[in-house]
Motif scaffolding. Structure first.
Motif, short mmCIF file in Angstrom:
data_model
loop_
_atom_site.label_atom_id
_atom_site.label_comp_id
_atom_site.label_asym_id
_atom_site.label_seq_id
_atom_site.Cartn_x
_atom_site.Cartn_y
_atom_site.Cartn_z
N GLU A 54 39.98 30.72 32.52
CA GLU A 54 40.45 31.24 33.44
C GLU A 54 40.22 32.19 34.22
O GLU A 54 39.40 32.82 34.05
CB GLU A 54 41.84 31.95 33.59
CG GLU A 54 42.83 32.17 33.96
CD GLU A 54 44.29 32.82 33.69
OE1 GLU A 54 45.68 32.59 34.79
OE2 GLU A 54 44.08 33.37 32.80
N MET A 55 40.51 31.65 35.93
CA MET A 55 39.28 32.59 37.27
C MET A 55 38.16 32.61 36.55
O MET A 55 37.20 33.87 36.14
CB MET A 55 39.88 34.04 36.92
CG MET A 55 41.86 33.99 37.47
SD MET A 55 41.13 32.64 39.14
CE MET A 55 43.14 32.60 39.65
N PHE A 56 37.41 31.83 36.45
CA PHE A 56 35.89 31.63 35.89
C PHE A 56 35.03 32.85 36.63
O PHE A 56 33.79 32.88 36.77
CB PHE A 56 35.43 30.94 35.00
CG PHE A 56 34.80 29.90 36.64
CD1 PHE A 56 33.65 28.93 37.05
CD2 PHE A 56 35.97 28.70 36.31
CE1 PHE A 56 33.37 28.35 37.68
CE2 PHE A 56 35.54 27.63 37.37
CZ PHE A 56 34.52 27.46 38.26
N ASN A 57 35.30 31.95 38.59
CA ASN A 57 34.25 32.88 39.77
C ASN A 57 34.84 33.84 40.09
O ASN A 57 34.20 34.38 40.68
CB ASN A 57 34.40 32.00 39.93
CG ASN A 57 35.12 31.52 41.52
OD1 ASN A 57 36.50 31.70 41.37
ND2 ASN A 57 34.84 30.51 42.47
N CYS A 58 35.97 35.11 39.48
CA CYS A 58 36.62 35.60 40.26
C CYS A 58 37.30 36.74 38.70
O CYS A 58 37.46 36.54 38.18
CB CYS A 58 37.83 35.23 41.04
SG CYS A 58 38.83 36.37 41.15
N PRO A 59 37.10 38.11 39.59
CA PRO A 59 37.74 39.13 38.08
C PRO A 59 38.86 38.59 38.51
O PRO A 59 39.73 38.53 39.71
CB PRO A 59 37.29 40.32 39.33
CG PRO A 59 36.03 40.21 39.82
CD PRO A 59 36.19 38.61 40.69
N TYR A 60 39.79 38.98 37.59
CA TYR A 60 40.80 39.29 37.25
C TYR A 60 41.67 40.62 37.91
O TYR A 60 41.69 41.33 37.32
CB TYR A 60 41.66 39.06 35.69
CG TYR A 60 42.94 38.26 35.62
CD1 TYR A 60 43.42 37.23 35.73
CD2 TYR A 60 44.06 39.43 35.06
CE1 TYR A 60 44.86 36.66 35.74
CE2 TYR A 60 45.38 38.88 35.15
CZ TYR A 60 45.47 37.39 35.46
OH TYR A 60 47.14 37.68 35.27
N SER A 61 42.33 40.06 39.46
CA SER A 61 42.78 40.93 40.06
C SER A 61 43.32 40.75 41.10
O SER A 61 43.14 39.07 42.01
CB SER A 61 42.05 42.17 40.88
OG SER A 61 41.97 42.74 41.59
N ASN A 62 43.80 41.26 41.42
CA ASN A 62 45.17 40.88 42.64
C ASN A 62 44.74 40.53 44.06
O ASN A 62 44.42 39.84 44.92
CB ASN A 62 46.44 41.66 43.30
CG ASN A 62 48.14 40.71 42.01
OD1 ASN A 62 47.56 39.26 41.98
ND2 ASN A 62 48.92 41.41 41.56
N GLU A 63 43.99 41.73 43.79
CA GLU A 63 43.03 42.18 45.29
C GLU A 63 41.92 41.76 45.42
O GLU A 63 41.25 40.26 46.34
CB GLU A 63 42.25 43.49 45.16
CG GLU A 63 41.31 44.01 46.22
CD GLU A 63 40.84 45.20 45.84
OE1 GLU A 63 39.52 45.71 46.44
OE2 GLU A 63 41.38 46.42 45.51
N LYS A 64 41.32 40.77 44.10
CA LYS A 64 40.56 39.60 44.36
C LYS A 64 40.64 38.56 44.55
O LYS A 64 39.59 37.28 44.94
CB LYS A 64 39.50 40.21 42.97
CG LYS A 64 38.70 41.73 42.75
CD LYS A 64 37.98 41.67 44.20
CE LYS A 64 36.66 42.93 43.42
NZ LYS A 64 36.30 43.34 45.00
N PHE A 65 42.04 37.86 43.82
CA PHE A 65 41.90 36.47 44.58
C PHE A 65 42.09 37.14 45.66
O PHE A 65 41.60 35.60 46.00
CB PHE A 65 43.89 36.40 43.82
CG PHE A 65 43.76 37.03 42.24
CD1 PHE A 65 43.10 36.44 41.30
CD2 PHE A 65 44.70 37.25 41.64
CE1 PHE A 65 42.85 36.98 40.02
CE2 PHE A 65 45.01 36.73 40.32
CZ PHE A 65 44.60 36.77 39.15
N SER A 76 39.53 28.29 35.96
CA SER A 76 40.83 27.72 36.48
C SER A 76 40.24 29.08 37.77
O SER A 76 39.59 29.72 38.02
CB SER A 76 42.21 29.01 36.41
OG SER A 76 41.94 29.59 36.55
N ILE A 77 40.70 28.90 38.91
CA ILE A 77 39.76 29.84 40.61
C ILE A 77 40.87 30.12 41.19
O ILE A 77 42.42 28.81 41.25
CB ILE A 77 39.14 28.75 40.81
CG1 ILE A 77 39.52 27.45 42.17
CG2 ILE A 77 37.94 28.74 40.54
CD1 ILE A 77 38.30 26.87 43.08
#
Length: 275
Positions: A43-54, A85-86
């Motif tokens: 999940e979120m393999f290209n992105c830190p798990y953070s609302n700001e980063k989403f 996911s991204i």
């Protein structure tokens, strides 16, 4: 073909999209070198798990550099890739979206996370995905050359109705790329995957990011595969690791003949119905 080689890519996700994609690329290529049939990213393999980063990392599907690279890797290696996911942007909305690519690099299915992770555990974890994300509303079962697979993402695994509907649609493998945390992971991760596999007599597989102690959100890791008998056939630890497993879909038939749970369901009394 009943036997499938599946690669679980428990990769370390950092605050750098390019580096994350390079890491995913390396793991996919390595998995292909071992003749894997199916590669699964977290999940979120290209992105830190953070609302700001989403918000910062969100990409439109048709313009996504991430999806373009994954598509080319699937085609080059002639391999199925479930791109974890991204953060997917459509108009003014952002979704947590998983994409499935076939051996030709074509997107054959996508799943937008249906159940958003809004929790507040005393002395544990607080997170509210709904501050940023919009939930999906569709059940997604994809046809592959091996079997049908059911798609979900992380928190979706807590809702047995989703699994039941996907299995009713013919899914024999349930995939949940996920990123449980250090509160919910030790308590519920293995239990939930064993439950969904056992309830439905299918294979159930979850792939998570590795634990990154420098990140604000600490993923539990522990990517997992469970067979139709409810047995854990593979579970990783916290660190980054590529693990290749082989499953045999004939196990599903065997288990369902031994304990015919689905056949013995009282559909005359109750039934899960998709709207």
């Amino acid at each position: 073909m009943t036997k499938i080689k599946i690669a679980l890519c428990q990769m370390n996700v950092i605050d750098n999209k390019q580096e994350n994609i390079l890491k995913a690329t390396s793991m996919i290529n390595e998995a292909a070198s071992f003749d894997s049939d199916f590669v699964v990213l977290p999940e979120m393999f290209n992105c830190p798990y953070s609302n700001e980063k989403f918000i910062e990392y969100a990409e439109e599907e048709k313009l996504s550099s991430t999806l373009d690279i994954i598509s080319k890797l699937a085609k080059k290696n002639e391999i199925y890739i479930l791109a974890g996911s991204i953060p997917e942007k459509e108009n003014s909305k952002i979704y947590n979206t998983s994409y499935l690519f076939d051996r030709k690099g074509k997107i054959i299915a996508k799943h937008r996370k249906m159940h958003l992770f809004d929790v507040d555990v005393k002395d544990g974890i607080y997170f509210k995905e709904s501050d940023t994300l919009t939930p999906g509303n569709e059940f997604n079962v994809a046809e592959t050359e091996f079997s049908k697979i059911g798609m979900g993402i992380c928190y979706d695994v807590r809702f047995p109705q989703l699994a039941q509907i996907n299995v009713k649609k013919g899914a024999e493998i349930l995939f949940y790329p996920g990123a449980f945390n250090m509160t919910t992971g030790p308590a519920h991760w293995e239990l939930l995957f064993r439950s969904r596999a056992l309830d439905n007599q299918v294979f159930c597989i979850g792939v998570a990011p590795a634990l990154n102690e420098d990140a604000d959100y600490h993923s539990y890791g522990h990517s997992i595969a469970v067979n139709p008998w409810g047995e854990v056939i593979c579970q990783l630890e916290y660190g980054e690791e590529l693990k290749i497993i082989e499953i045999d879909l004939d196990e599903i038939k065997k288990v369902r003949e031994e304990i015919p749970v689905l056949k013995n369901k009282r559909n005359d009394l109750y039934e899960i119905i998709e709207k």
